[in-house]
Structure formats: structure tokens, C-alpha cells
Design a protein around this motif. Structure first.
Motif, PDB file in Angstrom:
ATOM      1  N   PRO A   1       0.837  -1.204   0.000  1.00  0.00           N
ATOM      2  CA  PRO A   1       0.000   0.000   0.000  1.00  0.00           C
ATOM      3  C   PRO A   1       0.872   1.254   0.000  1.00  0.00           C
ATOM      4  O   PRO A   1       2.045   1.192   0.365  1.00  0.00           O
TER       5      PRO A   1
ATOM      6  N   MET B   1       0.548   5.488   4.760  1.00  0.00           N
ATOM      7  CA  MET B   1      -0.776   5.790   5.327  1.00  0.00           C
ATOM      8  C   MET B   1      -0.904   7.294   5.575  1.00  0.00           C
ATOM      9  O   MET B   1      -0.039   7.902   6.205  1.00  0.00           O
TER      10      MET B   1
ATOM     11  N   GLY C   1      -4.644  10.045   9.925  1.00  0.00           N
ATOM     12  CA  GLY C   1      -6.033   9.663  10.198  1.00  0.00           C
ATOM     13  C   GLY C   1      -6.452   8.362   9.532  1.00  0.00           C
ATOM     14  O   GLY C   1      -7.614   7.980   9.615  1.00  0.00           O
TER      15      GLY C   1
ATOM     16  N   TYR D   1      -6.277   5.235   6.253  1.00  0.00           N
ATOM     17  CA  TYR D   1      -6.723   5.120   4.863  1.00  0.00           C
ATOM     18  C   TYR D   1      -8.237   5.289   4.792  1.00  0.00           C
ATOM     19  O   TYR D   1      -8.948   4.959   5.726  1.00  0.00           O
ATOM     20  N   ARG D   2      -8.706   5.788   3.661  1.00  0.00           N
ATOM     21  CA  ARG D   2     -10.148   5.774   3.404  1.00  0.00           C
ATOM     22  C   ARG D   2     -10.428   4.702   2.355  1.00  0.00           C
ATOM     23  O   ARG D   2      -9.816   4.726   1.281  1.00  0.00           O
ATOM     24  N   MET D   3     -11.345   3.791   2.683  1.00  0.00           N
ATOM     25  CA  MET D   3     -11.794   2.788   1.700  1.00  0.00           C
ATOM     26  C   MET D   3     -13.295   2.655   1.893  1.00  0.00           C
ATOM     27  O   MET D   3     -13.801   2.901   2.976  1.00  0.00           O
TER      28      MET D   3
ATOM     29  N   PRO E   1      -8.107  -2.413  -2.520  1.00  0.00           N
ATOM     30  CA  PRO E   1      -8.170  -0.976  -2.826  1.00  0.00           C
ATOM     31  C   PRO E   1      -6.849  -0.237  -2.624  1.00  0.00           C
ATOM     32  O   PRO E   1      -6.660   0.826  -3.214  1.00  0.00           O
TER      33      PRO E   1
END
Lengths: 604, 259
Positions: B117, B120, B123, B125-127, B180
């Protein structure tokens, strides 16, 4: 000395569950040579059974959540018997440990805005459990396993450690083990050893634990000179399956209640409203209406009593059954089918749906589950330093369920998975620091190796002894009957007489047939010394603690005592075996700094 | 309840045969319960591998009446009346009795290029749920290796094991391909080194999966399409050359592995 297969490591890790794997990653990242030994295949450890989630105050669902509230919940759940420093470190570090899992590939369930979703669980003020449906333990172990494999770590699978080995100065020097597939012995020399062997539930008849949970790490640490604390504090999870008999004890996740399921007795009454202890009254709903509002919006009502800490709920269920309001198979009902849609239940609780459908023929989207308490977790364990996971034996560390102190007298749901990664990492760091500072053994006590191997092989040549299966069955039945969820002095004394007397003799006289290669009878025979050692310390602790607190309930001392709330009971054994002299002493709790005390006061 | 006769394979790498045990059974029992009772009474050294006895760890795989299944999730009363035959998984070498050497699978796991990945963000990762769900289906896998056991490519052709990952690991490759966050491109690797092309989508793996993962439809077929696209599709190839919109290898992407 006979020559055996031998391996040298900087850090030897015993156990490949969440704590062991997390420790391995840390030590490996420090450039050390790391070996992991596990009784099973990699990825099968009991961590895989954890369902509901891992608690971490990330504040993704309730931004007002923070480590201070998590710390306070953990201490109150533990009935203040916790090592406060462990509870503090755990609350502070758990969020980072969750985020780090995502960097290693974990896929947690999400909030609408793409953050990690958090779920409600008993004893946690806010929705706090990062989760993947009801298979969070599988996600944790697979993520750590894949990380460990990608780092090229040596894993000794289906290899059972018999005993720790010292050097001539009394430091830890390694361990002696055997390969289950071949029965051949193997020795490991290591500068530091981390115990991450999990729990002890297999000494009870009805348990959610797998065959592995025989307390090997608890026993080996004690034999090696470490102390065990809080052994009397055993968590009976309120919701285990009770029918069919063959799956009695199998876990039903607390997530069922977190997601809206409620407990009912045979009169259809939601009885938990009758069991709210004073300590929790201010924050618990008084009516069904108030409780039901809370699920949708935590500011609209107070928590349902179904989500009180596990010790409270287990005792309530026990009392309902004893009072004649139980189900046909001796449990109570857990109802989610009438409260949530079938689609919701299948999405949120897929493995519970399958477990009941396939094993009990019950469709939980339409029918109520029959559940009752099951031996699930031991709060007690090896006494460790909070910051380093170090035991009192130089070079020996312990993390996860095998370590004591973090959870006090009762563990909150969700605090175990986070415990594994917080203290697994700390153990790895501390072992690496010890080694980098020049720590390690000067030699390797081959006499201990020979003695352990002789003891392991004795059952093959002994004549006229008993089958290990018979001894295990009788031990489980006795512990269930005498040292179960509700205890009294007379039954505990009777248990101790049996353990120190007949059971010790029977274990010493076990006989096995067949060869050494993958022989489950022999494997069980080598687990019995651990099981009886654990049983002896649990029973001694239960006799010594003349009060009721968390996972220790005495009907002859039904209330918590202020005096007993000031110390742990610490066990030692002389002679280094289950046949040695066991002793118990009072070990005062650490003094909590004022700023932490204030957190507990404020939150009352 | 009436007694039941169990025909259980006993032996080791040097050979063996079925032995019969006639034993009492109780309501609601699964095959593993009966095996355990045989161990505790007649055959204390009968080898079987198990851990959780709840369908969550994937240890107790065997061939029950010829069908690859978990012993802990197979109820005795769901089997046809008469003798119940329990044999070890055929695709893997025998250790003893019902226990096989599944190290092939761990060797294949070691050959998977790791997840990569990007660093980071603050706050986390957004998935989104719909994006993680595709991978979550494959991460339900309990590694019972029943899909590997039933897969003809290795069940009937020992020499294919060198260069064939098998269904369990095709879902792992698919999971990473659909992850993702992952930036590592394994499409050529899974086609050239891991034998993706050998799978002729007979769906035997899907049929035996105790987790009901749609191995063929949701993992292998999409993975085949993506691997083939990566290699053969001239427009996709050109597009990649120009726009570099698909996954890159870790080195190309200049990504540091996560700590």
C-alpha cells in the motif's frame, strides 16, 4: 547427552497466535533471527476463533471516544484488579496497532465516509470494536501470518514445546520440543524467549477453547521460575451454545447483543434488567424502550443491561437457569431474529448464522438461540512488567492471554485482540532491546533437556498405567463441577485434595500405546502436566481469594472485599514440575498515579 | 441411537488400509465427534488434525464418503444411512491416518509478492465498504485446502505442483489484485509462474468450499480476464504505456513497503 536436531535463534517465540506473530514481526524488523514454534499449523491458532472485534478508541463512530475512556472502561470491567499500567498502554496504543494492520493488508468493515467501522460491545461506553463481520480473529491472524511469511520468518509447525531450558546462571537459554508428525525431539537455543501460548480452557468440560488451550506457557513459565497471578479469574463467556451436546460451549459472539440481540428467559422476560449491579446502574437503561433507543443513537438512552460486562451477564444467566427459568437444554434464549431483519443478521453475523444452521438446525433469523456460559478466557497469567512484557526470569517474556494483569478480574470483549498486538509488539521490542544490550545465556542446560525428554517418553514404557483420555475427561469434569462459574470453599478444598493427590498420581502414571509419529494419545499425555499445573494454581487462587470479583465468584463470599481488592495472588512452584511444592502469596497492586485515578473518579 | 460403523483409513507413507470401528452415536454429532470417541476408546493413536471444532480454523479436512469436507461441520445425521467412510485428502502426501502433509500450500504462500500500500495518510486510509467487500469474500478463506485437494490439476498430476498455485491462492491473488490499496502488479506472475492458465474452470473448488466462497466466478475468472488483458490486449497495453493508469510493479511505483 544424545544429539538432537538443534536450532539457534536470537528470539524464540512459542505460539503463533496474534501475540506471537506480532512479536515476531517486531523482532524481525530489528534484524534479529526469529523462530516461531507452534503446536498446530500456521494460521490455526485460537486467535482465529475471535469473532466480534478488536477494541481501540479511534473515535470513528463516536468522536468523543478517546484512550482515557477506554482505560476507564477496562479498569471498571476488570473490577480494578488490573495492572493499571498495562490498561493504560493498551488504551493508548491500540489504535496504532489497528491502523498498522491495514498497512499489512487487513480489510476492516467501513463507515459511510470510508473509515474503519466500530461496533458496540459489553462494557465499552462507545462503539469501539474494529471488526470484519463476525470473523475478526481470522482477519487478524491471516494479516499477521501473511506479514510474517513475507518477511521470511522460520516457523516450526506442529512442534510442541515441552519445557524451557536455562543457562547455568538461571537465565532463559531456549527450549526443548518435539515434532508432532515424527515424534522426534528438537532443541532451540535462543537469547530471549517470548511465550505467546494463549489460554487454559481445555481443563474444563464446557469451553469455547480448542484442544491447544492446555496452558503450556502458563505451566512452563511457572516451572521455569516465573510467577502466575490472578489465576482464579476465569472468564465464563455468557453465550456459548448449549445444544446439541457435542457443540456445547461453542462460542456465540457478543456481537449478537452488540447488534441488537437480547437475552430472554423461558417466560419471555428480558431478565437482565433485574441484574444491574450498583456500579453500573447510572449508565444502564431502566426500561426496554430506553434500551432499544440506545442502539440507534447512544445519546437517546442508556446502554441495555444485556451489554453489561461478561461476568455480570454470565452470573445472571446462571441464576435464571438455577431458578427454573431456563430453556429445555439448560440455557436461556438469545433473540435477534425478532429484532433485526434477516438480511441484516446474515450480513453482520454470517458465521453465527451458519454455525447455528449447520450444527443445530436453528435459523437465527427466525428462531431464538439457546445459550449458556462457557469457559472462555483466563485473565490470570504470567506476571510481567507492563512496559516490556518481561517476567522475573531473565530473558523470558510473555504476551497475550498467557500474560496476566492487563484485564484484572474480568476482560471486556474486544480487549483481547488489541491486547495481543499491543503487548506482542512490546514483547518483541523488549526482547530485541535485551539482546542488543548484550543479554543472553552463557550456556545451555542439557540436563533439563534430557529430563524433559525422559519424562515425555516415559508413558511408552510404563506398564499398567492409565489412558491420557480418561485422565483428561475426569479432570475436565472435576474442574467444571468444583472450580466452575460459582464456587465455594468446600468444593474448592475437595478439588485441591484431588489435584494434589489422585490426579497428580494419575498424570505421573499415564500410559500411551502406538508409536511417536503423530500420535494424539501421546500428544495429550504431554499436555497433561500443563493442564494439572494450571488447575492447581486456579484452585489455589480461588481458595485464597475470599470474595467475589469479576471472573471469580464465591457463594460463601458473595461480595467484593476492599481488602482483597488491593492485591493479586501470585503463585510459584518449587522443583520445576507439576509435582513440586506450590505456594501462593499476596502481591500488592501497583499504585496508580493521581492523573489516572482522576479519570476513574471523573467518569463515575 | 443405533450404532454406526466407521471405515477409517489407517496407515502412513508406506501404505495402509481402511479399518472398521463400530461405535455408539449421540444426537446432533458431527463426524469429528465420532472420531474423537474412537480415539478415547478403541484407537488412542488414531491421527487426525483438528483445532477449533467450529468450522473456523480449517484443520480437520478429510474425504467423507468420497467427498472433501470438514469433519467438524459434517453432521452424522446428514449422511446417508450405513457405513461412513473417512479418508485423508488424496492430493497431499500422507503423514499418518487422516493427517496429510499440506506443506505445499505453505510453500505457495511464501511465493506471493507482498501487499504494497502507499504510505498511510494522517487519520488512516479511506476505503469504501463496496470496495473492501470484494476482497473480504476471499479473506473468509479458512485455509482448509479442500479446494486444493479437489483440484484436478494437482490431484491427478503431482508434477504440476511446482508451478501451480491452486484455487486457494488464486483467490489470494484475486484479493490482492482487487485490494483498494495495493500497488503491486502480479498479473504476469500469476499467469506465467503460478499456472493460472491450467485451471479449466470446472468449479469443483467452489463446490467444496465450506465458506461458500465463489472461487471460480468471483476470483479465478476475473483474475484470468485481468491477467490476459495485461498481456494480450493491445489497446490496454498502449493505454498503459501512455497513461500508466493501472497498477505498477512496486519498483516502478517507487513504493516503500509499509513498516
Amino acid at each position: 547427552m544424545t544429539e538432537y536436531e538443534h536450532h539457534d535463534y536470537d528470539v524464540l517465540i512459542i505460539g503463533a497466535g496474534g501475540a506471537g506473530l506480532r512479536a515476531a514481526i517486531e523482532a524481525k524488523q530489528r534484524g534479529l533471527r526469529v523462530g516461531i514454534v507452534t503446536k498446530s499449523l500456521l494460521g490455526k491458532a485460537h486467535t482465529v476463533m475471535a469473532e466480534g472485534g478488536m477494541a481501540a478508541a479511534m473515535g470513528n463512530v463516536y468522536p468523543e471516544d478517546n484512550w482515557q475512556v477506554h482505560f476507564r472502561d477496562t479498569m471498571r470491567g476488570g473490577k480494578m484488579l488490573n495492572n493499571y499500567r498495562m490498561a493504560e498502554l493498551h488504551a493508548k496504543e491500540a489504535p496504532d496497532r489497528v491502523y498498522e494492520l491495514e498497512q499489512w493488508g487487513a480489510l476492516f468493515d467501513r463507515t459511510k465516509d470510508g473509515k474503519i467501522l466500530q461496533r458496540d460491545f459489553g462494557g465499552h461506553r462507545y462503539a469501539r470494536l474494529a471488526h470484519v463481520g463476525d470473523r475478526t480473529g481470522l482477519e487478524l491472524i491471516r494479516t499477521l501470518q501473511q506479514k510474517v511469511v513475507s518477511m521470511g520468518t522460520d516457523v516450526f509447525m506442529e512442534c510442541k514445546v515441552l519445557r524451557l531450558v536455562h543457562d547455568s546462571a538461571g537465565r532463559i537459554a531456549g527450549a526443548v520440543a518435539y515434532w508432532r508428525p515424527t515424534g522426534e525431539f528438537v532443541t532451540f537455543r535462543a537469547k530471549a524467549v517470548i511465550l505467546a501460548t494463549g489460554g487454559v480452557g481445555k481443563s474444563w468440560k464446557f469451553t469455547s477453547n480448542s484442544w491447544e488451550s492446555t496452558g503450556d506457557g502458563h505451566a512452563m513459565a511457572l516451572w521455569a521460575g516465573a510467577e502466575l497471578i490472578d489465576m482464579e479469574c476465569i472468564q465464563f463467556h455468557p453465550t456459548g451454545m448449549v445444544w446439541p451436546l457435542s457443540v456445547r460451549g461453542l462460542l456465540v459472539t457478543e456481537g449478537v447483543r452488540g447488534d441488537g440481540g437480547v437475552l430472554k428467559n423461558s417466560n419471555g422476560e428480558r431478565f437482565m434488567f433485574n441484574y444491574v449491579a450498583d456500579m453500573f446502574r447510572a449508565e444502564t437503561a431502566e426500561s426496554e424502550e430506553e434500551a432499544d433507543k440506545w442502539y440507534a443513537d447512544h445519546s437517546a438512552g442508556r446502554r441495555p443491561p444485556d451489554l453489561l460486562p461478561r461476568d455480570e451477564v454470565a452470573r445472571a444467566i446462571n441464576n435464571e437457569v438455577k431458578s427454573g427459568r431456563g430453556t429445555p437444554h439448560g440455557g436461556v434464549y438469545l433473540d435477534i431474529g425478532s429484532r433485526r431483519s434477516a438480511e441484516y443478521i446474515r450480513r453482520r453475523l454470517p458465521s453465527m448464522y451458519h454455525q447455528f444452521m449447520e450444527l443445530a438446525g436453528v435459523d437465527i433469523t427466525r428462531e431464538m438461540m439457546e445459550i449458556g456460559p462457557t469457559c472462555h478466557y483466563i485473565m490470570g497469567g504470567v506476571k510481567v512488567d507492563a512496559d516490556t512484557a518481561a517476567t522475573r526470569v531473565e530473558g523470558l517474556y510473555a504476551a497475550g492471554e498467557v500474560a496476566g494483569g492487563m484485564h484484572g478480574a474480568n476482560r471486556l470483549g474486544g480487549n483481547s485482540l488489541s491486547d495481543l498486538v499491543v503487548f506482542g509488539r512490546r514483547a518483541g521490542t523488549a526482547a530485541a532491546d535485551y539482546i542488543e544490550g548484550g543479554g543472553g545465556p552463557v550456556d545451555f542446560a542439557t540436563g533439563e533437556v534430557d529430563a524433559a525428554i525422559a519424562e515425555a517418553l516415559a508413558p511408552f514404557t510404563r506398564e499398567g498405567g492409565e489412558s491420557p483420555y480418561d485422565i483428561q475427561r475426569d479432570l475436565q469434569e472435576m474442574m467444571q463441577a468444583n472450580v466452575g462459574i460459582i464456587r465455594n470453599g468446600a468444593e474448592l478444598e475437595d478439588a485441591l485434595v484431588q489435584l494434589d493427590g489422585t490426579f497428580t498420581e494419575r498424570v505421573a502414571n499415564v500410559t500411551v500405546t502406538g508409536g511417536r509419529a503423530y500420535n494424539p494419545g501421546w500428544n495429550l499425555a504431554t499436555d497433561l502436566p500443563s493442564m494439572i499445573t494450571v488447575s492447581k494454581t486456579v484452585t489455589r487462587g480461588a481458595i485464597g481469594r475470599e470474595e467475589s470479583r469479576g471472573g471469580h465468584t464465591r457463594e460463601d463470599f458473595p461480595k467484593a472485599s476492599a481488602e482483597f481488592g488491593t492485591f493479586n495472588l501470585a503463585h510459584r512452584v518449587s522443583g520445576g514440575t507439576y509435582e513440586g511444592e506450590f505456594s501462593v502469596a499476596r502481591s500488592p497492586l501497583l499504585t496508580m498515579p493521581d492523573e489516572l485515578k482522576a479519570l476513574l473518579e471523573e467518569a463515575k | 441411537m443405533a450404532d454406526v460403523t466407521m471405515r477409517i483409513w489407517r496407515g502412513d507413507a508406506n501404505g495402509g488400509d481402511f479399518q472398521e470401528y463400530t461405535i455408539a452415536q449421540n444426537e446432533g454429532e458431527v463426524v469429528l465427534d465420532v472420531i474423537h470417541r474412537i480415539q478415547a476408546t478403541e484407537a488412542p493413536d488414531l491421527a487426525c488434525r483438528w483445532n477449533c471444532k467450529a468450522g473456523k480454523c480449517g484443520s480437520c479436512s478429510a474425504e467423507i464418503n468420497g467427498k472433501p469436507r470438514l469433519m467438524c461441520m459434517t453432521r452424522m445425521d446428514d449422511l446417508p444411512e450405513g457405513t461412513v467412510t473417512v479418508a485423508p485428502m488424496r492430493t497431499f502426501p500422507i503423514i499418518r491416518d487422516l493427517v496429510t502433509d499440506v506443506s505445499f500450500n505453505f510453500a505457495m504462500a511464501e511465493r506471493i509478492p507482498a501487499v504494497l500500500p502507499p504510505p498511510m495518510p494522517e487519520g488512516g486510509y479511506r476505503m469504501f465498504q463496496e470496495d473492501v467487500e470484494r476482497g473480504q469474500e476471499f479473506r473468509k478463506c479458512i485455509e482448509c485446502f479442500l479446494c486444493q485437494d479437489v483440484c484436478h490439476v494437482i490431484r491427478d498430476h503431482e508434477d504440476n505442483k511446482e508451478h501451480y498455485a491452486g484455487p486457494r491462492f488464486f483467490i489470494r491473488y484475486a484479493e490482492l489484485e482487487m485490494h483498494p490499496l495495493d500497488t503491486n502488479d502480479r498479473r504476469d506472475y500469476v499467469r506465467q509462474e503460478m499456472g493460472l492458465g491450467y485451471c479449466n474452470i470446472t468449479k469443483c473448488c467452489t463446490e467444496v468450499c465450506p465458506e461458500h466462497i465463489h472461487i471460480t466466478d468471483n476470483a479465478i475468472i476475473p483474475l484470468k480476464e485481468r491477467a490476459v488483458d495485461a498481456h494480450y490486449d493491445p489497446i490496454a497495453w498502449l493505454g498503459r504505456k501512455i497513461r500508466r493508469q493501472t497498477k505498477r510493479t512496486a519498483a516502478e511505483a517507487g513504493v516503500q513497503p509499509a513498516p
